[in-house]
Every structure is written in C-alpha cells, then in structure tokens.
Design an enzyme around this catalytic site. Structure first.
Site, PDB file in Angstrom:
ATOM      1  NE  ARG A  23       6.000 -23.129 -16.345  1.00  0.00           N
ATOM      2  CZ  ARG A  23       6.242 -24.296 -16.953  1.00  0.00           C
ATOM      3  NH1 ARG A  23       6.529 -25.362 -16.236  1.00  0.00           N
ATOM      4  NH2 ARG A  23       6.187 -24.380 -18.262  1.00  0.00           N
ATOM      5  CE  LYS A  28       5.733  -4.094  -2.894  1.00  0.00           C
ATOM      6  NZ  LYS A  28       5.592  -2.624  -2.871  1.00  0.00           N
ATOM      7  CD  GLU A  52      12.378   2.421   4.099  1.00  0.00           C
ATOM      8  OE1 GLU A  52      11.228   2.212   4.563  1.00  0.00           O
ATOM      9  OE2 GLU A  52      12.578   2.812   2.931  1.00  0.00           O
ATOM     10  CE  LYS A  86       8.043  -5.009   3.642  1.00  0.00           C
ATOM     11  NZ  LYS A  86       9.071  -4.510   2.754  1.00  0.00           N
ATOM     12  CD  GLU A 128       2.124  -1.843  -2.716  1.00  0.00           C
ATOM     13  OE1 GLU A 128       2.920  -2.564  -3.323  1.00  0.00           O
ATOM     14  OE2 GLU A 128       2.364  -0.666  -2.435  1.00  0.00           O
ATOM     15  NE  ARG A 139       4.152  -5.151   0.575  1.00  0.00           N
ATOM     16  CZ  ARG A 139       4.802  -6.250   0.231  1.00  0.00           C
ATOM     17  NH1 ARG A 139       4.144  -7.373   0.055  1.00  0.00           N
ATOM     18  NH2 ARG A 139       6.096  -6.241   0.069  1.00  0.00           N
ATOM     19  CG  ASN A 192       4.327   2.927  -0.909  1.00  0.00           C
ATOM     20  OD1 ASN A 192       5.421   2.390  -1.077  1.00  0.00           O
ATOM     21  ND2 ASN A 192       3.211   2.459  -1.452  1.00  0.00           N
ATOM     22  CG  HIS A 220       8.757   5.134   0.223  1.00  0.00           C
ATOM     23  ND1 HIS A 220       8.755   5.181   1.605  1.00  0.00           N
ATOM     24  CD2 HIS A 220       9.648   4.163  -0.107  1.00  0.00           C
ATOM     25  CE1 HIS A 220       9.595   4.270   2.074  1.00  0.00           C
ATOM     26  NE2 HIS A 220      10.150   3.631   1.066  1.00  0.00           N
ATOM     27  CG  HIS A 232       9.969   6.774  -4.930  1.00  0.00           C
ATOM     28  ND1 HIS A 232       8.867   5.960  -4.776  1.00  0.00           N
ATOM     29  CD2 HIS A 232      11.034   6.015  -4.606  1.00  0.00           C
ATOM     30  CE1 HIS A 232       9.258   4.775  -4.366  1.00  0.00           C
ATOM     31  NE2 HIS A 232      10.569   4.775  -4.251  1.00  0.00           N
ATOM     32  CG  HIS A 265      15.143   4.115  -0.965  1.00  0.00           C
ATOM     33  ND1 HIS A 265      14.141   4.641  -1.754  1.00  0.00           N
ATOM     34  CD2 HIS A 265      14.516   3.342  -0.042  1.00  0.00           C
ATOM     35  CE1 HIS A 265      12.963   4.204  -1.328  1.00  0.00           C
ATOM     36  NE2 HIS A 265      13.157   3.411  -0.289  1.00  0.00           N
TER      37      HIS A 265
END
Lengths: 371, 371
Positions: A123, A145, A187, A231, A241, A245, A249, A252, A256, A269
């Site tokens: 945990r 993330k 980025e 960031k 998010e 946040r 993106n 993106h 994507h 990416h």
C-alpha cells in the site's frame, strides 16, 4: 558547480527536485538525508543500467544502503501490469518493508512503472525518480503520474503517487540519442509558451536547440530548472488534474491523435507534441485568441529544435478528426483544446469545432503533397 | 426509522458512513447527492448479487444512473491481480470516465478488489462501499485499505484509497451465515477493548451475541454505529498507519499466525482474531499492563459470542513463534504487540519476548490435550 533545488509544494506530499551535474554520484547521500529505510531496490533497464548502473550502486553502497536490483525490458511494449508483477516478486524476495525505497533510474517507462509499483506494494513504499531522458526530467518524473498501459490504451491503469525526491543529473543526457533529446525539447518549448515567457525568450535566443552537445552547460541547466519549476508550479496548484493542470496538455490533443494513427512507432511523443502545438497555435490564431506573430515565433523555435511542424505523410485529416472523438478530454462530443493566449499563457477552450480543425490541419499537410 | 451518519474526518478525503435499515433501497438517491457522473459499475459476487443485486440496480436506475455490472468469483482465492484486470476490461468496455463510480456490494474480498480497481483505473475514479458482512461493515469498508493478495502473502499489493460513501444496511445481515456473523463480532469486541468502554459494557450486558436474529434491532444498530465510529476516529487521526492506527491490529498478531498455520481454511479471520485477543490479553496480564479481572471479562464476552479462545488442535506453539518472525510488524527480530491497558484503551509494546509468548500460549492449548 551549479546546483538548484526546486520545491514541489503539495499539501500532503511535498518534495524537492535536485538538479546538479554529477549528482548521480551523490545519490546515496541525498537519499540518506530523507531518513528512509536501509533497503533500496534500484530499477532500470539494460541500456540505462549499462551506462549508469555502477555509479548509482556505488553511491548507494557507500552511503550504507542494502541495494537490490531489477531491470525491466526496454521499451513501451513492456509497460504492462505483467512487468510490474515481476517487480512485486522481486520486492517480496528482497524482503522490502514499508520504509524501503524503489529508485527508478531511466526514462518515462521505467519511472511510470516503478512509481506504480511503489504506489501499490504494501500500500505504498518510498519512491525516488532519477530521470535519464530530457522528457522524463522536465515532465514525466515530476507530478506523481504513475502507471502502465492497458492493451487497448496508454496509461489507463495507474495512480497519483508522488516521489520523495527527483534527482536530475544533466550530464547523463550525453548518452541520450539526439532525436530523443529533441523530443524532450518539445516539452520545454511547451512550458515557454503556456507558462514562462522568460524561458521562451531564452529558447529564442539560443543558437542551437537540437543537440545537447551544442548547448552550454549553464543554458542547459537554466532550461531544465525553469521547465521543472513550471511543472512544479502547475502541479503544486492542482495535484490531481481538477483544473489548471489540464494546460500541460498543450499540443497533446492533436499530438496524441497523430502518434496513435502512426501506431506509436513513427513519431516520438515529443514529435507528436510539436505538431500538436503548431496545430493548436493555428487554431488560436483563427479564434483571435493570439497573434499570427506569436504563432510564427513558436514555429521558429520548434523548427530550430529540429522538430516536425507538419502532419506525417499518409495520415488523413478525417482520421485525425475521428480519433479526437475518443480523447479523454471530449465533453458532449466537443474536444477541449488548450490554446495559447500570449507567450507564457494558455487557456482551455471548447470553442473549436470540426470545421475549424479541418481548415487548420489542411494548412499543416506535408509539403510533398504539393510537389 | 433509526439512521446514523458517521463522519470520517480525513484532511483531504472526508466522507460519511450512512447506517440505516433498508438504506439499500435509497442507494441511488444517496449517490446522487454526491454529484458524481451518471455512469456506475456495480461490482459484487454471484451469492450477494443473488440476494441484493436487483434492489441495488432498481434504486440506481430510478435515480437515473447508467448501471453496468461485474461479478467477481466468490472467495478469497480469487482476490488476485488477474481478477482486477478483468474489472479493468469491463470498465473500458463500459466507457467509464474519471467521474464514474465503482460500487462494491459484498464482503471484504469484493470491497478490497473493487477499491483497488477504483484507485488505479484512470488514476482513480469514484468508489462506494456497500458492505454486506458484519466484518466488512465494521472494519474492511472503512479506512481506505484496498488491495489483492500476492501468491505468497495476503494484501501485499494495494493502495490507500478512500471511498466517497460507505452505505450500511443492517437488514442484509439476515442472509449472512451465523458463523460469519460471529467472526464479525470479534472485531466489534476488539473496538470495545481498545477504544470504547461503553461499547464493551453493552456487549457484556447483551443476552446473546452469537446470532443476528437474537439481537434487537436497536442493539444491532448501536453496535454497528459505535464500531464504525471507533474505526472512523482511529483512521481520522492516522490515515496511513503511521502510528495510532496500529492499535487496530489488536488480536491480529497471534491471530494471523494461527490463521496462516491452518492454511486459511480452518479458521475465519475473526476467529483467529478472537484467539489472538485472548493471547494478547494474557500477555498484558503477565506484563502487569492490565488486570486478570479485565482479562476474564474479555474472555467471557468472546465465549458468549461463540468464538474460539484456544489454539486449534494440531497447531504447534513453536510453529506460531516461528511464524511471528515473518510478521510485517517485526522490528529487529522483536514482534510488536498491541496490548490492552484497561477496557477501552491499548498500547503498542515491544516488551514481549519469545519466552513469555511460549508460556502464554501453553495456557491456551486445546483442552483435548489434557483428556
């Protein structure tokens, strides 16, 4: 020696990003200062471990840690629940306890999987990020993330789980393939456009951006520091998010879609993000949200970094539009775009309709079409 | 109609435990008040779903929710990462979004697995607990411990993830096997001993404890409320088990060892805890931490509940002592025991050595040895 310590101010899980040349050799001392348990599991992949594994282990052992080791197979294809289950087995065999620590030494794949294992073993045990790609340094390693891919979608399985420390050693970028370096710069440019106008100007002023060996050490340090700061500031204001946040993106959405339509093999990416930023910028111009001048400035920087600005050949505009409908950010059939408003600022808009997307993407078709 | 709402005051994840007869039929309205998305996935097992599935679905659909369904196989043997992966597949097929909700309708196994899936799907979606066993009502459903078993150990893979609501309908206990009800009473007795002296006196005063149909509705409500309150108070002070929460392990140290040595088939968890509480109480008497009188009072209540107070036949004392060394709570080879100090209070002690454990367990050998 320049050293920067950037705080990530989260209410319950504050931590620091430590940025310094050759900090890899001081890894053991850094971790020791966190008062974690004496057992650590270094997690990497064969390529990165071949370059930097010995130094990391030497530093940890000198500081008195009991070091265990796990290597994931190299590549996004192994970013699966099965790979994480193998790390669980190792953790059990090593007798890791709640105060033990997983240390991720690698790029985004290693970091995301190790973080997810740290979030879910007993945990939640200690977790430290040592990103070795530019993309992981300025993006993936910060903000908590973590996760793995589902056979039908990227990063669908995961958790928010913050590291106790992010340790960035810019000298490891010397072994990063140039194309991957450039993808990371995408980025960095993103942070300049949406958050930090000063960073953007530095990118504009830089003679070279496409190759780490052409950047001076102070400039590289500055770029890394400001990107991490951007960031950290955004994540510090919106860890899970819920709102702000989302601006991360930027680039993106179309990015994507294009990555996905080329099967995640043709584009890195960051290359997808570069194309996506050009597209979003054009949408913003069309909506009178920002100026054609700023759009041109962004394109110039992206081109200087050796990044693509047009849709790859063979990708149909209608396929992109169809793909956008499966985006996580669709609401009531309308895609939500992050759009720039001025250099250093962005907003989320649902004013973009398919007609406008079609017009904009038509301008970004590969030049070969006109040959 | 008696209805209690017990707050679980966590700094970032506060929620309520709603306790009322036939609240199952008001499930939809309760969830609606939480302003979650309109898609929900009801998760259960065939047995529980056979009893209560239709009522739950009817209530959800009346409130306007789009209801999806997943049934786990029944039993601890299926509490695995593979089972959770099947739920991920269902979530993807149903198109669950970040504001969608998993609803666990069942005992601890269903709740733990559903909670883990909720913690890790899309990095965390909504989660609601509807516990249907007494053990799950007073223990497993509250406090956010979620997870699955590793082939070599229980609950090794998991996360802390709080539900948005725990809905307890005591009338569903009517279909719970009596032996499972008694096992749940063991945890209720635990709360009386370590936290709530008033609850303990109510258990002493009760004529019957071994069968739900012999308890009056008001008494059952009171027992449930005070137990949930005890758990909520402890968890509210120590969400991640950094200190205080450890006292909830009262009876669990010897209990786990005995459960494990009988292969998790002979004893229910609560039965192991009952034996463990008797053992810990004797250790506390030997250390002059609490009185022989209080020890006798505890034994009396445990016996009234029809729970075991002696080590099962065939379990060797030395095997228990060896097993304790693998306990998660061992520090420097010394097992840390939760020991009672007076009715309603407990402490964590590392003063227990193997000699003392041996002496104490000898007193708890099965009576048949002396036949």
């Amino acid at each position: 020696m320049t050293q920067s310590v950037i705080p990530v101010n989260l209410p319950q899980n504050a931590y620091e990003i430590a940025l310094a040349s050759d900090s890899l050799d001081r890894l053991g001392a850094w971790i020791k200062s966190l008062h974690l348990g004496h057992k650590v599991m270094l997690v990497s992949n064969p390529t990165v471990f071949g370059y930097y594994g010995k130094r990391a282990i030497a530093s940890l052992e000198t500081a008195g840690f009991e070091v265990h080791l796990h290597l994931f197979n190299d590549g996004e294809a192994y970013k699966t629940l099965d790979s994480v289950a193998q790390l669980y087995d190792k953790a059990l065999a090593a007798g890791l306890e709640r105060n033990s620590t997983f240390i991720a030494l690698g790029g985004g794949v290693v970091g995301d999987m190790t973080g997810f294992a740290a979030a879910t073993w007993l945990r939640g045990i200690g977790f430290i990020q040592i990103p070795t790609t530019l993309l992981a340094m300025v993006d993936a390693s910060i903000g908590g993330k973590t996760g793995v891919n589902h056979p039908q979608g990227k990063n669908l399985i995961g958790a928010f789980y913050q590291p106790r420390l992010v340790l960035i050693d810019p000298t490891v970028l010397q072994t990063l393939p140039e194309r991957e370096f450039r993808a990371g710069i995408a980025e960095v440019i993103k942070y300049g456009v949406i958050w930090d106008a000063g960073l953007f100007r530095q990118l504009e002023d830089a003679r070279h951006l496409a190759n780490p060996s052409h950047l001076s050490n102070p400039l590289l340090h500055e770029i890394l520091m400001r990107s991490c700061q951007a960031k950290a500031e955004v994540v510090g204001q919106d860890e899970k998010e819920a709102g702000l946040r989302a601006i991360l993106n930027y680039g993106h959405t179309i990015g994507h879609a294009v990555e996905s339509l080329t099967g995640y093999t043709e584009l890195l990416h960051g290359e997808g993000v570069a194309i996506g930023m050009v597209a979003a910028s054009r949408l913003a111009v069309a909506l009178n949200l920002w100026s054609a001048e700023d759009d041109a400035r962004q394109t110039q920087v992206i081109e200087k970094a050796g990044l693509p600005t047009r849709i790859p050949e063979g990708v149909e505009i209608e396929a992109i539009i169809a793909k956008l409908q499966t985006d996580k950010k669709v609401k009531d059939g309308r895609v939500r775009f992050v759009l720039p408003t001025r250099i250093g600022n962005a907003t989320v808009s649902d004013r973009v309709d398919n007609e406008l997307i079609r017009d904009t993407l038509t301008q970004l078709q590969p030049l070969t079409v006109n040959r």
